[in-house]
Write a protein that holds these residues in place. Sequence first.
Motif, short mmCIF file in Angstrom:
data_model
loop_
_atom_site.label_atom_id
_atom_site.label_comp_id
_atom_site.label_asym_id
_atom_site.label_seq_id
_atom_site.Cartn_x
_atom_site.Cartn_y
_atom_site.Cartn_z
N ASN A 1 42.44 38.84 60.01
CA ASN A 1 43.71 38.79 60.73
C ASN A 1 44.62 37.72 60.16
OD1 ASN A 1 43.10 40.88 62.45
ND2 ASN A 1 42.48 39.59 64.16
N LEU A 2 44.05 36.55 59.84
CA LEU A 2 44.83 35.46 59.24
C LEU A 2 45.45 35.92 57.92
CD1 LEU A 2 45.72 32.49 58.83
CD2 LEU A 2 43.46 32.08 57.84
N LEU A 3 44.65 36.58 57.06
CA LEU A 3 45.17 37.05 55.78
C LEU A 3 46.29 38.07 55.99
CD1 LEU A 3 41.83 37.49 53.78
CD2 LEU A 3 43.53 35.71 53.45
N ARG B 1 45.51 44.91 62.59
CA ARG B 1 44.75 43.70 62.89
C ARG B 1 43.48 44.06 63.65
NH1 ARG B 1 45.86 39.88 65.80
NH2 ARG B 1 45.96 37.97 64.57
N PHE B 2 42.45 43.26 63.46
CA PHE B 2 41.22 43.43 64.23
C PHE B 2 41.50 43.01 65.67
CE2 PHE B 2 39.63 43.25 59.96
CZ PHE B 2 38.49 44.06 59.98
N PRO B 3 40.71 43.53 66.62
CA PRO B 3 40.90 43.10 68.01
C PRO B 3 40.70 41.59 68.15
CG PRO B 3 39.46 45.02 67.90
CD PRO B 3 39.66 44.55 66.49
N ASP B 4 41.52 40.97 68.99
CA ASP B 4 41.32 39.57 69.33
C ASP B 4 40.34 39.53 70.50
OD1 ASP B 4 43.14 38.18 67.53
OD2 ASP B 4 44.74 39.22 68.62
N VAL B 5 39.25 38.79 70.30
CA VAL B 5 38.16 38.79 71.26
C VAL B 5 37.91 37.36 71.75
CG1 VAL B 5 35.75 39.40 71.66
CG2 VAL B 5 37.11 40.74 70.07
N ASP B 6 37.84 37.20 73.08
CA ASP B 6 37.51 35.91 73.68
C ASP B 6 35.99 35.84 73.87
OD1 ASP B 6 37.00 33.76 75.43
OD2 ASP B 6 39.01 33.89 76.27
N ALA B 7 35.32 34.96 73.10
CA ALA B 7 33.86 34.89 73.16
C ALA B 7 33.36 34.43 74.51
CB ALA B 7 33.33 33.95 72.06
#
Length: 601
Positions: free
Chosen positions: A486-488, A274-280
């Motif tokens: 990530n959803l896919l 998964r790609f990193p989860d990032v808080d904008a």
Amino acid sequence: MTQAPILSVEHLTTSFRAGSGWRAVIRDIGFQVHAGETVAIVGESGSGKSVTALSAMRLLPRDTARIQGRIALNGRDLLTLPEPQMRAIRGGEIGMIFQEPMTSLNPVFIIGNQLAEAIVLHSDKSWTEAEAEAVRLLERVRIPAAKSRLHEYPHKFSGGMRQRVMIAMALACRPKLLIADEPTTALDVTIQAEILALIRTLQAEENMAVLFITHDMGVVAEVADRTVVMFRGDMVETGPTARIFASPEKPYTRALLAAIPRLGSMGDSPGPRRFPDVDAATGRITEGRALPPPDTTHAAPVVSVQDLSVRFDVPNGRVHAVENVSFELHPGETLALVGESGCGKSTTGRTILRLQQATEGSIVINGRNIEDMHGAHLRDMRRHAQMIFQDPFASLNPRIPVGKAILEPILSHRVLPRDKARARVETLLHQVGLAPDVAGRYPHEFSGGQRQRISIARALALDPSFIVADEAVSALDVSVKAQVANLLMDLQAEHGLAYLFISHDMSVVERISHRVAVMYFGEIVEIGPRAEIFGNPQHPYTRRLIEAVPIPDPARRGTRPHIAQEQVRSPIRPLDYVLPKREYRTVSPGHYVQTGGVFGA
């Protein structure tokens, strides 16, 4: 004495009519672009990047859009000029490459007429001279058989080929300012490298200013002198590109950079990550977890393709779009199909779903040959096998709201009753990062990236077991690309979905795929596990693709190997042409490479 800028934007605010009032979509934007300089505007889909460009060109509808501030080209305020003068400036002093080439090209005129018209309109060339110049331009943007393709209509070109036509048209009159709105989005990395080099060459020859709108941070690192970062209509940070990448000041900029997929980051990992989860808002980064590889030992394939060929007859011969393509795809597996625009990737995907007729070969989905399917059986297959199309604007009905576009297949296939179906639409919109209240809007009210998310939601609506994802994330900015990818992957892990992932984005392919097939001129020249293809590429074309990937680091600008331009080859063969039998060598278990064959032949 400082040279005056070619383009100067001051206190630009653009609003759209919303009910009885106005809603600002970009607020107090200001920047300059000097001769010979490239300024990049980056930010999320819907942040106002394209609206900024359309405001500068005065291409927004006058009755529903209001532009305030000052936009000066060589000192002249474009907002005060009468429309006839603006028409002379568009395509003459300012060239623009639009984001969606299929909707930018007129579908009822041949390519040659559209190119020649632009040249005649802004120069003193005759029509004959303009047509000759059009051929030269098409050759320069690497379109094979340019002279014969001059007389074809836009729908005969692939998405990447159409984008190259738009680039040729924008550069036709050697403008003082080039506004490039996602100019390389639809292009594979090798053509992207050549087009970027072409733009840089023309920029140096003409001292042209370039305003480059993109979500590809690798391209930004490669070409931009200065960068403007936008977020929800506001300019949050601007400065020299090297400084933006090395020491971003704002959390959103840090989040944007953290979301960039970097080639080589996967190592020998057997499955996707998964790609990193990032808080904008805070810039906080949570590294993405590795996903387990699917167990394909005992599972029957969802899709089996054997010796698939697709050919089209044209006036001067026959186009061999797909030749002798074979592969299997198992539950929970992603096979990425990569290669140049026009190499047959999309044709392969469309043929598998019988949206295009196969010339030869067999396609078996869930144990049934699709050539034997008719009526209810074909309809049922299409419930379980869906497609995310490359051009989201062309695949969405402009006359119906997007919520209805997602709702329609659910009701048509009787998957859920109407009340539960509406709740399902809201869930799907939320899953792809859109607010449920956008369901009542029409496709033209969304940005290109937002329309792509809507197309993904529609493809997921029927809970399919197999999805052809044709450039599914190519139109998305890096943060939304990571979110949708990530959803896919999450849906795949949860439901065992099989994906044929058609893409030119090698960094995303490395992150999301289990296996990779490399296509060149309609043929698979190398296929194997993802770690093998990226870690041990055997075919010269595979190596060429990997070497052409932009490096998202301005400090390494110019360090990529030079990608030598190969001679443009025509896909048109004589009617009596018979493809030679190809041989494949086994490199390692599951990893095969074509020997001899089409590359360089």
